[in-house]
Design a protein around this motif. Structure first.
Motif, PDB file in Angstrom:
ATOM      1  N   GLU A 106    -105.587 -10.908 -53.802  1.00 17.32           N
ATOM      2  CA  GLU A 106    -103.976 -11.129 -54.084  1.00 17.32           C
ATOM      3  C   GLU A 106    -103.259  -9.978 -54.620  1.00 17.32           C
ATOM      4  OE1 GLU A 106    -104.121 -14.740 -56.408  1.00 17.32           O
ATOM      5  OE2 GLU A 106    -105.368 -15.857 -54.961  1.00 17.32           O
ATOM      6  N   PRO A 107    -102.032 -10.023 -54.419  1.00 14.85           N
ATOM      7  CA  PRO A 107    -101.272  -8.924 -55.001  1.00 14.85           C
ATOM      8  C   PRO A 107    -101.190  -9.092 -56.391  1.00 14.85           C
ATOM      9  CG  PRO A 107    -100.239  -9.740 -52.965  1.00 14.85           C
ATOM     10  CD  PRO A 107    -101.251 -10.877 -53.183  1.00 14.85           C
ATOM     11  N   ALA A 108    -101.087  -7.951 -57.117  1.00 14.14           N
ATOM     12  CA  ALA A 108    -100.786  -8.131 -58.364  1.00 14.14           C
ATOM     13  C   ALA A 108     -99.314  -7.797 -58.784  1.00 14.14           C
ATOM     14  CB  ALA A 108    -101.581  -6.858 -59.095  1.00 14.14           C
ATOM     15  N   ALA A 109     -98.515  -8.517 -59.727  1.00 18.81           N
ATOM     16  CA  ALA A 109     -97.338  -8.639 -59.616  1.00 18.81           C
ATOM     17  C   ALA A 109     -96.849  -7.348 -60.246  1.00 18.81           C
ATOM     18  CB  ALA A 109     -96.820  -9.733 -60.763  1.00 18.81           C
ATOM     19  N   ALA A 110     -97.555  -6.766 -61.268  1.00 15.08           N
ATOM     20  CA  ALA A 110     -97.130  -5.662 -62.079  1.00 15.08           C
ATOM     21  C   ALA A 110     -98.408  -4.921 -62.641  1.00 15.08           C
ATOM     22  CB  ALA A 110     -96.078  -5.720 -63.174  1.00 15.08           C
ATOM     23  N   PRO A 111     -99.052  -4.068 -61.713  1.00  8.86           N
ATOM     24  CA  PRO A 111    -100.241  -3.582 -62.132  1.00  8.86           C
ATOM     25  C   PRO A 111    -100.260  -2.400 -63.071  1.00  8.86           C
ATOM     26  CG  PRO A 111     -99.839  -2.938 -60.068  1.00  8.86           C
ATOM     27  CD  PRO A 111     -98.834  -3.872 -60.200  1.00  8.86           C
TER      28      PRO A 111
ATOM     29  N   ASP B 236    -100.077   3.871 -55.932  1.00 11.03           N
ATOM     30  CA  ASP B 236    -101.146   3.670 -54.978  1.00 11.03           C
ATOM     31  C   ASP B 236    -102.437   3.615 -55.564  1.00 11.03           C
ATOM     32  OD1 ASP B 236     -99.334   3.546 -53.234  1.00 11.03           O
ATOM     33  OD2 ASP B 236     -99.692   5.546 -52.474  1.00 11.03           O
ATOM     34  N   GLY B 237    -102.943   4.081 -56.667  1.00  7.26           N
ATOM     35  CA  GLY B 237    -104.225   4.107 -57.144  1.00  7.26           C
ATOM     36  C   GLY B 237    -104.352   2.751 -57.824  1.00  7.26           C
ATOM     37  N   LEU B 238    -103.578   2.112 -58.380  1.00  8.05           N
ATOM     38  CA  LEU B 238    -103.449   0.944 -59.052  1.00  8.05           C
ATOM     39  C   LEU B 238    -103.548  -0.209 -57.824  1.00  8.05           C
ATOM     40  CD1 LEU B 238    -100.839   1.230 -62.190  1.00  8.05           C
ATOM     41  CD2 LEU B 238    -103.469   1.487 -62.135  1.00  8.05           C
ATOM     42  N   ARG B 239    -103.088   0.015 -56.767  1.00  4.25           N
ATOM     43  CA  ARG B 239    -102.990  -0.784 -55.870  1.00  4.25           C
ATOM     44  C   ARG B 239    -104.214  -0.803 -55.063  1.00  4.25           C
ATOM     45  NH1 ARG B 239     -99.374   0.810 -51.500  1.00  4.25           N
ATOM     46  NH2 ARG B 239     -99.879  -1.199 -50.474  1.00  4.25           N
ATOM     47  N   PHE B 240    -104.832   0.211 -55.004  1.00  4.62           N
ATOM     48  CA  PHE B 240    -106.490   0.559 -54.564  1.00  4.62           C
ATOM     49  C   PHE B 240    -107.473  -0.381 -55.539  1.00  4.62           C
ATOM     50  CE2 PHE B 240    -110.129   2.997 -55.308  1.00  4.62           C
ATOM     51  CZ  PHE B 240    -110.882   2.881 -54.013  1.00  4.62           C
ATOM     52  N   LEU B 241    -107.067  -0.093 -56.731  1.00  2.00           N
ATOM     53  CA  LEU B 241    -108.155  -0.741 -57.745  1.00  2.00           C
ATOM     54  C   LEU B 241    -107.871  -2.354 -57.711  1.00  2.00           C
ATOM     55  CD1 LEU B 241    -107.807   1.953 -60.609  1.00  2.00           C
ATOM     56  CD2 LEU B 241    -109.766   1.429 -59.071  1.00  2.00           C
ATOM     57  N   THR B 242    -106.791  -2.885 -57.330  1.00  2.00           N
ATOM     58  CA  THR B 242    -106.610  -4.276 -57.461  1.00  2.00           C
ATOM     59  C   THR B 242    -107.083  -4.756 -55.886  1.00  2.00           C
ATOM     60  OG1 THR B 242    -104.246  -3.938 -57.113  1.00  2.00           O
ATOM     61  CG2 THR B 242    -105.151  -4.331 -59.446  1.00  2.00           C
ATOM     62  N   GLY B 243    -107.242  -3.931 -54.972  1.00  2.00           N
ATOM     63  CA  GLY B 243    -107.384  -4.445 -53.604  1.00  2.00           C
ATOM     64  C   GLY B 243    -106.238  -4.609 -52.733  1.00  2.00           C
ATOM     65  N   THR B 244    -105.167  -4.371 -53.074  1.00  2.00           N
ATOM     66  CA  THR B 244    -104.042  -4.537 -52.106  1.00  2.00           C
ATOM     67  C   THR B 244    -103.609  -3.227 -51.436  1.00  2.00           C
ATOM     68  OG1 THR B 244    -102.567  -3.971 -53.874  1.00  2.00           O
ATOM     69  CG2 THR B 244    -102.971  -6.425 -53.648  1.00  2.00           C
TER      70      THR B 244
ATOM     71  N   SER C 261    -109.875 -10.762 -58.412  1.00  2.00           N
ATOM     72  CA  SER C 261    -108.820 -10.438 -57.149  1.00  2.00           C
ATOM     73  C   SER C 261    -108.277 -11.401 -56.540  1.00  2.00           C
ATOM     74  CB  SER C 261    -109.172  -9.266 -56.317  1.00  2.00           C
ATOM     75  OG  SER C 261    -110.589 -10.007 -55.883  1.00  2.00           O
ATOM     76  N   GLY C 262    -108.494 -12.821 -57.071  1.00  2.00           N
ATOM     77  CA  GLY C 262    -107.949 -13.778 -56.226  1.00  2.00           C
ATOM     78  C   GLY C 262    -109.031 -14.977 -55.655  1.00  2.00           C
ATOM     79  N   ARG C 263    -108.527 -15.917 -55.319  1.00  2.00           N
ATOM     80  CA  ARG C 263    -109.524 -17.233 -54.684  1.00  2.00           C
ATOM     81  C   ARG C 263    -109.803 -16.607 -53.406  1.00  2.00           C
ATOM     82  NH1 ARG C 263    -108.649 -22.010 -53.479  1.00  2.00           N
ATOM     83  NH2 ARG C 263    -110.522 -22.905 -54.800  1.00  2.00           N
ATOM     84  N   THR C 264    -111.160 -17.084 -53.055  1.00  2.00           N
ATOM     85  CA  THR C 264    -111.804 -16.977 -51.989  1.00  2.00           C
ATOM     86  C   THR C 264    -112.214 -18.336 -51.446  1.00  2.00           C
ATOM     87  OG1 THR C 264    -114.115 -16.740 -52.514  1.00  2.00           O
ATOM     88  CG2 THR C 264    -112.685 -14.673 -52.550  1.00  2.00           C
ATOM     89  N   PRO C 265    -112.733 -18.673 -50.293  1.00  2.00           N
ATOM     90  CA  PRO C 265    -113.163 -19.910 -49.922  1.00  2.00           C
ATOM     91  C   PRO C 265    -114.553 -20.315 -50.667  1.00  2.00           C
ATOM     92  CG  PRO C 265    -112.564 -18.722 -47.901  1.00  2.00           C
ATOM     93  CD  PRO C 265    -112.610 -17.691 -49.128  1.00  2.00           C
TER      94      PRO C 265
END
Length: 505
Positions: A19-24, A48-56, A107-111
C-alpha cells in the motif's frame, strides 16, 4: 534483485503490492548493512529510496509476493496463515556472495491478513530494529533490520499510533510452517505425498540448496532429507541455547516463527529477563506461560517434531503401494524422524554446557566436568532462589575472577537465606581458576533492557528519535564498558514494576 523463492515455489508465493505510504520519512537505517547488500545509503534516504523501502517503488528484478504457510500457534494448528502484513520483495547478494531476502513488514493487508489491518506502528517496528541489532552484535543468528520508515498515517490500536514499515533481511523466510503447509496441501490433493516434482519435495530441495548444502552430499534423496532434518534440528538447538544463555525470551515460538536457517525471527513480544527466573514470561497473549524463558528448549523440540512430521513422506525410499506397505513405510519414516529428533537434546545440552561454562570463565576443554558441572548447577540454583539480575551477575564474574574474591558478586545475594550459600560457592568456583578475559568476552555489559526499550519507543512514538538512536549505539557494542553508557548496564528500577509485552498487531 532476484526472485528465486517465487520462481521455485509459486504455490507458496502470492504476487501482491504494498500500500502507498502517505508521507514516508526515515526513522532508522543500518548504513553498514545497506552497503553490504549493495544498496547506496544516501539513495535510501531519498524520496525514491523511501518508496523502495516501503514497497511502492519496485526495483528491476523484484517480484513482491506474500508468502503462505501454516503453523501451530500456542499449540493450536492453523492450516493457512501467511504474510498478512508483509511482502517478500526478492533476494539480494551480500559482498561475500550470500543470498539475503529483503522483506517488508507493515506494508498493508494481503489475502492472509484475516481480521488484521496489515499495518504496523512505529513502536513495534523500532523494537525489532533495536533488538535484532543487539542480537546480531551479541553473535546470535538473526534477521536484521535494514530500515524503519514512518508512513505518515496512523494505525488504530487501543489508541491511534503513528504507522511504520520495517524493511528487514534474512537468510530466507522458510519456516517449519512452510513445510507444514506443503505437506497438508499434498495430503489434501490426492497426490502421492513427497512425490518427485511435488511441492513438499521441491521445498525441501530448495531449503537444502539455500541453507544446508551439506545435506545434498548425504547420498540418495531420502538420506538427504534426513540430513536436512538433522541440520535444522542442530541449528535450532544451538540458537535456543544462545537465547537461554543471554536471558532472551522470544515470546511467540509458534512453528511459523521457527526458521529452517536457524535465525531468530519475529521480535513482537520479546524481552530480556532481569531477575533470573526460569518461568519468566512477558507476552500478553501467552497467558499460560507456554513460551516462558526456561520452557523454550522444550518448545523448540516440540516445533521440530512438527517439522519432522511434515517431512515423513521424504524420509524413506520407495513410493506408495499396498496399504500394508504404506503403513510399514510410515513406521520406518517415524523411526528415522525420532532418531533425528533425539539429536536436539544432545546438541542443545552441549551448546548450553559449553556456553554457561564460558560465562563462568571456564573452558570445558580444560576443566574436570565432574567438578565444574556442580559448580555451574549451584550458581543457577542460587540465581533462581535469589532472583539475581542475570546480565549483571555474569558480567561481574570477570571482575571477581580478576580480584580472586567474591567482592564483585556477593552484594547481589543480599537475602540472608541464600547469602551463606553464595559465600560457600565463590571459593569452589575460584578453585577452578576462571579466566577473567574469557568471562568478559562471553558476558555482555549491555543488553536491550526492557525499561530502556520502552522509554526509547515511547519517545520515538512521540517524535523524539534520540533515545532510540542512543540505545542502538549502546547495544551495538554490547561487550564494551563505555563511559557515558553506564545506565544501559543497570537493571530496571523497582518502580518499573512487572513487564508485559505486546505483538503490535
Amino acid at each position: 534483485m532476484t526472485h528465486a523463492f517465487a520462481d521455485a515455489l509459486p504455490e507458496l508465493a502470492l504476487p501482491w503490492q504494498a500500500e502507498p505510504a502517505a508521507a514516508p520519512a526515515q526513522l532508522a537505517l543500518d548504513e553498514a548493512l545497506a552497503a553490504d547488500l549493495g544498496l547506496d545509503p544516501a539513495w535510501l534516504r531519498t524520496d525514491d529510496g523511501l518508496r523502495f523501502l516501503t514497497g511502492t517503488l519496485v526495483p528491476e528484478g523484484a517480484r513482491p509476493v506474500a508468502q503462505v504457510y501454516a503453523g501451530h500457534q500456542f499449540g493450536g494448528y492453523s492450516p493457512r496463515l501467511g504474510d498478512g502484513r508483509a511482502l517478500l520483495l526478492g533476494e539480494l547478494r551480500t559482498r561475500d556472495g550470500q543470498l539475503r531476502d529483503l522483506h517488508l513488514k507493515g506494508s498493508g493487508r494481503t489475502p492472509f491478513a484475516r481480521s488484521g489491518d496489515g499495518l504496523a506502528a512505529v513502536g513495534p517496528m523500532l523494537r525489532e530494529h533495536v533488538v535484532s541489532t543487539a542480537m546480531h552484535a551479541l553473535g546470535v543468528p538473526t534477521t536484521r533490520a535494514l530500515a524503519v520508515v514512518a508512513t505518515g498515517s496512523d494505525v488504530q490500536r487501543e489508541v491511534p499510533l503513528p504507522g511504520a514499515v520495517l524493511a528487514r533481511t534474512a537468510s530466507s523466510h522458510l519456516r517449519v510452517g512452510s513445510f507444514q503447509y506443503a505437506a497438508a496441501v499434498e495430503a489434501g490433493s490426492g497426490a502421492v505425498p513427497g512425490a518427485p516434482g511435488g511441492l513438499l519435495r521441491r521445498l525441501a530441495d530448495h531449503a537444502i540448496a539455500r541453507h544446508h548444502p551439506v545435506a545434498a552430499q548425504a547420498g540418495p534423496p531420502a538420506a538427504q532429507y534426513r540430513a536436512l532434518l538433522e541440520e535444522v534440528v542442530a541449528a535450532q538447538a544451538r540458537l535456543v541455547a544462545q537465547w537461554v544463555l543471554l536471558g532472551f525470551v522470544h515470546g511467540v515460538m509458534n512453528t511459523d516463527n521457527t526458521t529452517i536457517s536457524g535465525e531468530t525471527i519475529d521480535y513482537g513480544p520479546c524481552a530480556f529477563i532481569d531477575a533470573y527466573d526460569p518461568l519468566a514470561s512477558f507476552s500478553s497473549i501467552d497467558t499460560g506461560g507456554r513460551y516462558a524463558y526456561g520452557r523454550q528448549p522444550g518448545i523448540a523440540e516440540w516445533n521440530l517434531a512438527r517439522f519432522a512430521e511434515a517431512l515423513l513422506p521424504l524420509l524413506v525410499e520407495g513410493g506408495a503401494g499396498q496399504q500394508d506397505d504404506d503403513a510399514a513405510r510410515t513406521d520406518r519414516a517415524v523411526a528415522v524422524a525420532t532418531e533425528a529428533l533425539e539429536g536436539f537434546r544432545v546438541v542443545f545440552g552441549s551448546a548450553f554446557a559449553v556456553g554457561v561454562h564460558r560465562k563462568l570463565g571456564l573452558d570445558t576443554r580444560a576443566v574436570d566436568r565432574a567438578v565444574s558441572g556442580p559448580v555451574v548447577d549451584d550458581l543457577l540454583a542460587l540465581a533462581a532462589d535469589a532472583r539475581v539480575d542475570h546480565t549483571t551477575l555474569y558480567r561481574r564474574l570477570g571482575d571477581a575472577a580478576r580480584a580472586g574474591s567474591g567482592d564483585a558478586v556477593l552484594p547481589l545475594f543480599a537475602d540472608p537465606a541464600v547469602r551463606g550459600r553464595a559465600e560457600a560457592w565463590v571459593p569452589r568456583w575460584l578453585a577452578l581458576r576462571p579466566d577473567a578475559e574469557l568471562a568478559d568476552r562471553t558476558n555482555p555489559v549491555v543488553v536491550p533492557r526492557n525499561h530502556l526499550v520502552e522509554e526509547a519507543l515511547a519517545a520515538a512514538t512521540a517524535g523524539d528519535l534520540a533515545p532510540v538512536e542512543r540505545l542502538v549505539d549502546a547495544v551495538s557494542r554490547p561487550f564494551e564498558a563505555r563511559a557515558g553508557f553506564e545506565r544501559y548496564a543497570e537493571p530496571a528500577p523497582a518502580s518499573f514494576g512487572d513487564y508485559t509485552t505486546f505483538c503490535g498487531t
